[in-house]
Design a protein around this motif. Structure first.
Motif, PDB file in Angstrom:
ATOM      1  N   ILE A 181      -5.552 -53.813  66.962  1.00 24.65           N
ATOM      2  CA  ILE A 181      -5.773 -52.882  66.706  1.00 24.65           C
ATOM      3  C   ILE A 181      -4.963 -52.258  66.024  1.00 24.65           C
ATOM      4  O   ILE A 181      -4.338 -50.801  66.747  1.00 24.65           O
ATOM      5  N   THR A 182      -4.378 -52.704  64.976  1.00 23.28           N
ATOM      6  CA  THR A 182      -3.054 -51.632  64.422  1.00 23.28           C
ATOM      7  C   THR A 182      -3.849 -50.800  63.462  1.00 23.28           C
ATOM      8  O   THR A 182      -2.303 -49.677  63.436  1.00 23.28           O
ATOM      9  N   ASP A 183      -4.400 -50.423  63.486  1.00 27.66           N
ATOM     10  CA  ASP A 183      -4.910 -48.742  62.641  1.00 27.66           C
ATOM     11  C   ASP A 183      -6.760 -48.603  62.887  1.00 27.66           C
ATOM     12  O   ASP A 183      -7.807 -49.042  62.180  1.00 27.66           O
ATOM     13  N   PRO A 184      -6.080 -48.252  64.292  1.00 24.01           N
ATOM     14  CA  PRO A 184      -8.278 -48.113  64.919  1.00 24.01           C
ATOM     15  C   PRO A 184      -8.763 -47.280  64.094  1.00 24.01           C
ATOM     16  O   PRO A 184     -10.341 -47.392  63.933  1.00 24.01           O
ATOM     17  N   ALA A 185      -8.617 -45.950  62.867  1.00 25.99           N
ATOM     18  CA  ALA A 185      -8.954 -45.271  62.153  1.00 25.99           C
ATOM     19  C   ALA A 185      -9.842 -45.860  61.394  1.00 25.99           C
ATOM     20  O   ALA A 185     -10.812 -45.739  60.898  1.00 25.99           O
ATOM     21  N   ALA A 186      -8.596 -46.523  60.691  1.00 26.50           N
ATOM     22  CA  ALA A 186      -9.580 -47.714  59.796  1.00 26.50           C
ATOM     23  C   ALA A 186     -10.557 -48.175  59.736  1.00 26.50           C
ATOM     24  O   ALA A 186     -11.575 -48.827  59.252  1.00 26.50           O
ATOM     25  N   LEU A 187      -9.903 -49.029  61.019  1.00 27.29           N
ATOM     26  CA  LEU A 187     -10.909 -49.997  61.780  1.00 27.29           C
ATOM     27  C   LEU A 187     -12.625 -49.342  61.927  1.00 27.29           C
ATOM     28  O   LEU A 187     -13.481 -49.998  62.176  1.00 27.29           O
TER      29      LEU A 187
END
Ligand code: 5RP
Length: 223
Positions: A181-187
């Motif tokens: 999960i490299t972009d937690p906010a987007a996912l």
């Protein structure tokens, strides 16, 4: 356990105790769920006369709070909380977390959303560079479980239904393995749009403001 291995229960007790310093006198405290929070609740019991009560994120925490004589207040009866104290399954350096190992993620997110400050308490093993080694818990409406699982497979994940678990809200839990999960906010924002998802265990929008990490050298504070 080897002689050199840290005693995780002791580290949880350490941060549970340290979290008391973040509880404003006279306040209603937001209380999370899990073994680390249990240590906090036990510490809070000694300070119960200086707080007004607690808003709880699970039936298990409510029972423990009441067992200590701490009043449990309905979330609908508060407008805001000064502080929410909860654990995490993983936390990164920016305070984003994976939560839901105890299946309480939906109520945890509701109480976190009421709070002005999220104080995460965890043993040092929970600090990671990139979220996702811990399987991502997702609460789903049972009717949607298979479709939500297919969506995770399309993302490269390996979802597994958590057998025998029904949440406090009557939902089921999918544990999704294999996500980096490299972009937690987007996912988090993407998964929140899928029909049938009650909540996803990525806490990016409701990330921790402070993290108290229990280490062999004592409590390490991340802000
Ligand atoms: C429960 C949670 C817990 O905070 C998380 O699983 C950590 O638990 P523990 O303190 O027992 O390690 O999200 O849904």
């Amino acid at each position: 356990m080897s002689a050199a291995a840290p005693d995780v229960a002791r580290l949880k007790a350490l941060v549970g105790e340290a979290a008391l310093a973040y509880v404003p006198p006279g306040s209603v405290v937001g209380v999370g769920t899990g073994s680390t929070v249990n240590a906090f609740i036990d510490a809070l019991a000694r300070a119960k006369h200086v707080i007004a009560g607690a808003v709880s994120s699970s039936q298990a925490s409510s029972e423990r709070l009441r067992g200590h004589g701490i009043p449990v207040i309905d979330a609908n009866d508060v407008e805001t909380l000064q502080v929410y104290i909860d654990g995490a399954d993983e936390i990164d350096a920016s305070g984003c977390m994976i939560k839901g190992g105890g299946a309480a993620l939906t109520r945890e997110k509701i109480v976190a959303d009421l709070a002005q400050r999220f104080v995460c308490i965890a043993d040092g093993s929970k600090l990671v560079d990139v979220l996702g080694r811990f399987p991502l818990p997702v609460e789903v409406i049972p009717m949607a479980a298979a479709q939500v699982a297919r969506r995770f497979v399309a993302l490269g994940g390996r979802p597994a239904l958590r057998a025998g678990v029904v949440t406090d809200n009557g939902g089921q839990i999918l544990d999704v393995h294999g996500l980096a999960i490299t972009d937690p906010a987007a996912l988090e924002a993407e998964i929140n749009q899928w029909p049938g998802v009650v909540s996803v265990g990525i806490f990016a929008r409701n990330r921790a403001n402070v993290c108290l990490l229990g280490t062999a050298a004592g409590v390490r504070t991340l802000t």
